[in-house]
Design an enzyme around this catalytic site. Structure first.
Site, PDB file in Angstrom:
ATOM      1  CG  ASN A  37      -0.291   0.055   9.062  1.00  0.00           C
ATOM      2  OD1 ASN A  37       0.655  -0.440   9.675  1.00  0.00           O
ATOM      3  ND2 ASN A  37      -0.129   0.867   8.038  1.00  0.00           N
ATOM      4  CG  HIS A 122       1.481   3.331  -4.293  1.00  0.00           C
ATOM      5  ND1 HIS A 122       1.442   3.579  -2.949  1.00  0.00           N
ATOM      6  CD2 HIS A 122       0.282   2.780  -4.602  1.00  0.00           C
ATOM      7  CE1 HIS A 122       0.269   3.189  -2.455  1.00  0.00           C
ATOM      8  NE2 HIS A 122      -0.447   2.693  -3.445  1.00  0.00           N
ATOM      9  NE  ARG A 147      -0.918   6.421  -3.717  1.00  0.00           N
ATOM     10  CZ  ARG A 147      -0.969   6.363  -2.379  1.00  0.00           C
ATOM     11  NH1 ARG A 147      -2.096   6.014  -1.768  1.00  0.00           N
ATOM     12  NH2 ARG A 147       0.085   6.619  -1.642  1.00  0.00           N
ATOM     13  CE1 TYR A 159      -0.997   8.093   2.843  1.00  0.00           C
ATOM     14  CE2 TYR A 159      -1.587   8.920   0.670  1.00  0.00           C
ATOM     15  CZ  TYR A 159      -1.446   7.872   1.550  1.00  0.00           C
ATOM     16  OH  TYR A 159      -1.722   6.603   1.142  1.00  0.00           O
ATOM     17  CG  ASP A 209      -5.065   8.278  -0.947  1.00  0.00           C
ATOM     18  OD1 ASP A 209      -6.026   8.943  -0.511  1.00  0.00           O
ATOM     19  OD2 ASP A 209      -4.677   7.206  -0.438  1.00  0.00           O
ATOM     20  CG  HIS A 211      -4.360   9.441   3.298  1.00  0.00           C
ATOM     21  ND1 HIS A 211      -4.159   9.418   4.650  1.00  0.00           N
ATOM     22  CD2 HIS A 211      -4.274   8.161   2.892  1.00  0.00           C
ATOM     23  CE1 HIS A 211      -3.936   8.172   5.042  1.00  0.00           C
ATOM     24  NE2 HIS A 211      -4.015   7.384   3.989  1.00  0.00           N
ATOM     25  CD  GLU A 235      -7.212   6.066  -2.348  1.00  0.00           C
ATOM     26  OE1 GLU A 235      -6.581   5.859  -3.413  1.00  0.00           O
ATOM     27  OE2 GLU A 235      -6.901   5.544  -1.276  1.00  0.00           O
ATOM     28  CD  GLU A 261      -7.268   3.983   2.351  1.00  0.00           C
ATOM     29  OE1 GLU A 261      -7.017   3.993   1.152  1.00  0.00           O
ATOM     30  OE2 GLU A 261      -6.432   4.271   3.234  1.00  0.00           O
ATOM     31  NE  ARG A 282      -8.786   3.290  -2.156  1.00  0.00           N
ATOM     32  CZ  ARG A 282      -7.769   2.467  -2.399  1.00  0.00           C
ATOM     33  NH1 ARG A 282      -7.804   1.640  -3.427  1.00  0.00           N
ATOM     34  NH2 ARG A 282      -6.719   2.476  -1.605  1.00  0.00           N
ATOM     35  CG  HIS A 311      -6.840  -0.188   1.345  1.00  0.00           C
ATOM     36  ND1 HIS A 311      -6.723  -0.363   2.711  1.00  0.00           N
ATOM     37  CD2 HIS A 311      -5.959   0.771   1.008  1.00  0.00           C
ATOM     38  CE1 HIS A 311      -5.786   0.462   3.163  1.00  0.00           C
ATOM     39  NE2 HIS A 311      -5.312   1.159   2.158  1.00  0.00           N
ATOM     40  CG  ASP A 315      -1.346  -1.063   5.576  1.00  0.00           C
ATOM     41  OD1 ASP A 315      -0.840  -0.205   4.833  1.00  0.00           O
ATOM     42  OD2 ASP A 315      -2.547  -1.077   5.856  1.00  0.00           O
ATOM     43  CD  GLU A 338      -3.416   0.857  -2.560  1.00  0.00           C
ATOM     44  OE1 GLU A 338      -4.458   0.633  -1.915  1.00  0.00           O
ATOM     45  OE2 GLU A 338      -2.565   1.700  -2.220  1.00  0.00           O
ATOM     46  CD1 TRP A 401      -0.770  11.564   8.216  1.00  0.00           C
ATOM     47  CD2 TRP A 401      -1.680   9.508   8.055  1.00  0.00           C
ATOM     48  NE1 TRP A 401       0.066  10.792   7.458  1.00  0.00           N
ATOM     49  CE2 TRP A 401      -0.467   9.528   7.334  1.00  0.00           C
ATOM     50  CE3 TRP A 401      -2.444   8.343   8.083  1.00  0.00           C
ATOM     51  CZ2 TRP A 401       0.022   8.416   6.642  1.00  0.00           C
ATOM     52  CZ3 TRP A 401      -1.960   7.236   7.414  1.00  0.00           C
ATOM     53  CH2 TRP A 401      -0.730   7.262   6.696  1.00  0.00           C
TER      54      TRP A 401
HETATM   55  O1  KDG Z   1      -2.671   1.812   6.993  1.00  0.00           O
HETATM   56  C1  KDG Z   1      -2.876   2.984   6.291  1.00  0.00           C
HETATM   57  C2  KDG Z   1      -2.518   2.772   4.845  1.00  0.00           C
HETATM   58  O2  KDG Z   1      -3.057   1.575   4.400  1.00  0.00           O
HETATM   59  C3  KDG Z   1      -3.025   3.885   3.989  1.00  0.00           C
HETATM   60  O3  KDG Z   1      -2.408   5.073   4.351  1.00  0.00           O
HETATM   61  C4  KDG Z   1      -2.717   3.571   2.540  1.00  0.00           C
HETATM   62  O4  KDG Z   1      -4.275   5.236   1.838  1.00  0.00           O
HETATM   63  C5  KDG Z   1      -3.634   4.240   1.599  1.00  0.00           C
HETATM   64  C6  KDG Z   1      -3.746   3.640   0.266  1.00  0.00           C
HETATM   65  O5  KDG Z   1      -4.534   4.171  -0.506  1.00  0.00           O
HETATM   66  O6  KDG Z   1      -3.064   2.670   0.013  1.00  0.00           O
HETATM   67 MG    MG Z   2      -5.827   5.529   0.361  1.00  0.00          MG
END
Ligand code: KDG
Ligand code: MG
Length: 401
Positions: A37, A122, A147, A159, A209, A211, A235, A261, A282, A311, A315, A338, A401
Site C-alpha cells: 500500500n 470493521h 473491530r 485512524y 487497533d 495502530h 492490536e 501486520e 498478524r 492481516h 489493500d 481480518e 501513523w
Molecule cells: O496499508 C495499511 C493498512 O493495511 C493498515 O492501516 C490496516 O492496520 C490495518 C488493519 O489492521 O487492517
Molecule cells: Mg492493523
C-alpha cells in the site's frame, strides 16, 4: 515443466493492487498478490526488472528452492519491497502446484483443520453511537467478531474512521495530514468499549487497533483500562521493532495483544513469539514471504500456543485474501482472519471462489487458490497514486501513523 511467462499487473479497481501472473510452458497459470500500500510501483519494478527474468525456465514445483533463491540470492535481504515480491512469487507457485495436483491449496497444506474461517469485520464512526450502529450492521450480517474504531474528540482524522462508511486510508497524490493526541485517545477509548459491552453483551468478540501510536507504559495503561470489557485483542499498541516495550506491557495487563501486520519475516517476530509477548501473530501471506514463510512463522507460534490473526485489509487483494484463507483453514493454531470487503470492481477484476456466510469464510474447492486476475478487466482501471496518511501532534511533530 517450466515457467514460461511472468507478468506484473498493476490495476486500480476502486483501489490500487499489484498482481503477479506466472504461466508455465504447458499453459498452467498461477497468481500472487504483490500489493504494498502506497509503494505499489516499487514492488512492480522490483518484480519486472529483477525477479521475473530469473523465473523464466525454472521448475515451478521447486517452491522452497525458488524462495531461498530470491531471498538469499538477492544478497540485500528482507524489507517490505523484497518480501512482498517474494510473497507474490511463492503464492503463484502454490497456485500452480494446486492446479497441477487438481487440489485446492489447503489440501496440500495438510487439509482442513476446521469447517470455516472465523472472520472479523470493521465498524467505525464519527461518534460512539455511530460506530455501535455500524457494529449492529456487521452483527446483522453474521459477524461474530468486530473491530471498533471511533473518532477521538479533538483528534482530526483518527485512524480507522472513514469519511462516511467504508474505511480506506490510502488517498491522493500526497499523504493526508492527520492529527494525534495520546492524552485524548487514552481518556476516551475505554468509554467506547464500555458502551459496546452494554449494548452487545458479553459474547461478541470486540477488537481494537491502536495502530502503533503508544509507548509501552501508555499501552499498559490502555490494556488495564480495557480489561473490564474483555477485548479479543488490542492490536499494534506500538511499533513491533520495540520488543522491550512489549515486555513492559505484559507486566501490567492481561488484555490480549496482536501484532505483526508490518512484520516481513520470522526473524522480526521470533522474540515476540518465543517470549510469549503477544497472543496473536498478524503476519500476512502478502507481506511475510508468501505461504511458505507464513507457515514457518505460524508453526513457531504454535509451539507457544500463540494463534494466528492474519492481516486482511482491503489493500491485500482478493488474491492475498484467497491465499490467507487456504492457510487459515489448514493450520492448527488458527485464531481469526481480518475480513474487509473489496470494492465491487475489484471482485470483477479478481474473480474468486472464496465465500463468506454467517461469520465464516471458506476458500472454496477449486484447484489451486481459486482466484484469478482478469487482465482485460484490470486494464480498464489504471493505477492512480494513493498514499497512506501521516499523523502529527498538535505542535506539528510527526508521530507514528
Ligand atoms: O496499508 C495499511 C493498512 O493495511 C493498515 O492501516 C490496516 O492496520 C490495518 C488493519 O489492521 O487492517
Ligand atoms: Mg492493523
Amino acid at each position: 515443466m517450466k515457467i514460461a511467462e511472468a507478468r506484473v499487473v498493476v490495476t486500480c479497481p476502486g483501489r490500487n493492487f499489484v498482481a503477479l501472473k506466472l504461466v508455465t510452458d504447458d499453459g498452467v497459470t498461477g497468481v500472487g498478490d504483490a500489493t504494498l500500500n502506497g509503494r505499489e510501483l516499487a514492488v512492480a519494478a522490483y518484480l519486472r526488472e529483477h525477479v521475473c527474468p530469473l523465473l523464466l525456465g525454472r521448475d515451478p514445483h521447486r517452491i522452497g528452492d525458488t524462495w531461498q533463491y530470491l531471498y538469499k540470492g538477492g544478497y540485500w535481504r528482507d524489507g517490505p519491497v523484497t518480501m512482498t515480491a517474494i510473497s507474490a512469487v511463492d503464492t503463484a507457485l502454490w497456485d500452480i502446484k494446486g492446479k497441477v495436483a487438481g487440489l485446492p491449496v489447503y489440501q496440500l497444506l495438510g487439509g482442513a483443520a476446521r469447517s470455516g474461517v472465523l472472520g472479523y469485520a470493521h465498524a467505525n464512526g464519527a461518534t460512539t453511537a455511530e460506530a455501535l450502529d455500524d457494529v449492529a450492521r456487521q452483527v446483522a450480517d453474521g459477524y461474530r467478531a468486530v473491530r471498533i474504531q471511533v473518532a477521538v474528540p479533538g483528534v482530526e482524522g483518527t485512524y480507522g474512521v472513514g469519511h462516511g462508511g467504508h474505511y480506506e486510508p490510502a488517498h491522493g497524490a500526497a499523504p493526508e495530514e492527520t492529527t494525534w493526541s495520546t492524552e485524548r485517545y487514552l481518556s476516551f477509548i475505554p468509554s467506547v468499549f464500555e458502551a459496546a459491552r452494554e449494548r452487545f453483551g458479553p459474547d461478541l468478540r470486540l477488537l481494537h487497533d491502536v495502530h502503533h501510536r503508544l509507548t509501552g507504559i501508555e499501552a499498559a495503561r490502555l490494556g488495564k483500562a480495557l480489561e473490564p470489557y474483555g477485548l479479543f485483542w488490542m492490536e499494534d499498541p506500538l511499533p513491533a521493532e520495540n520488543v522491550d516495550a512489549f515486555r513492559l506491557i505484559r507486566q501490567h495487563t492481561t488484555t490480549p495483544i496482536a501484532t505483526g501486520e508490518v512484520v516481513t519475516s520470522i526473524w522480526h517476530c521470533r522474540d515476540l513469539i518465543t517470549e510469549q509477548l503477544v497472543d496473536y501473530v498478524r503476519t500476512s501471506v502478502t507481506h511475510a514471504g508468501g505461504i511458505t514463510h507464513l507457515r514457518r512463522i505460524f508453526d513457531l507460534a504454535d509451539l507457544y500456543r500463540i494463534r494466528t490473526g492474519s492481516h486482511g485489509p482491503s489493500d491485500s487483494s482478493p488474491v492475498g485474501l484467497a491465499a490467507a484463507l487456504h492457510v487459515d483453514l489448514a493450520v492448527p493454531n488458527f485464531g481469526i482472519q481480518e475480513h474487509m470487503r473489496h470494492p465491487t470492481e475489484a471482485d470483477e477484476v479478481f474473480p474468486h471462489a472464496y465465500r463468506y456466510a454467517d461469520g465464516y469464510l471458506h476458500p472454496g474447492d477449486e484447484p489451486g487458490l481459486g482466484v484469478d486476475v482478469d487482465e482485460d478487466a484490470a486494464a480498464r482501471f489504471p493505477y492512480r497514486p494513493a498514499y497512506l496518511p501521516v499523523a502529527r501532534l498538535h505542535d506539528g511533530t510527526l508521530h507514528d501513523w
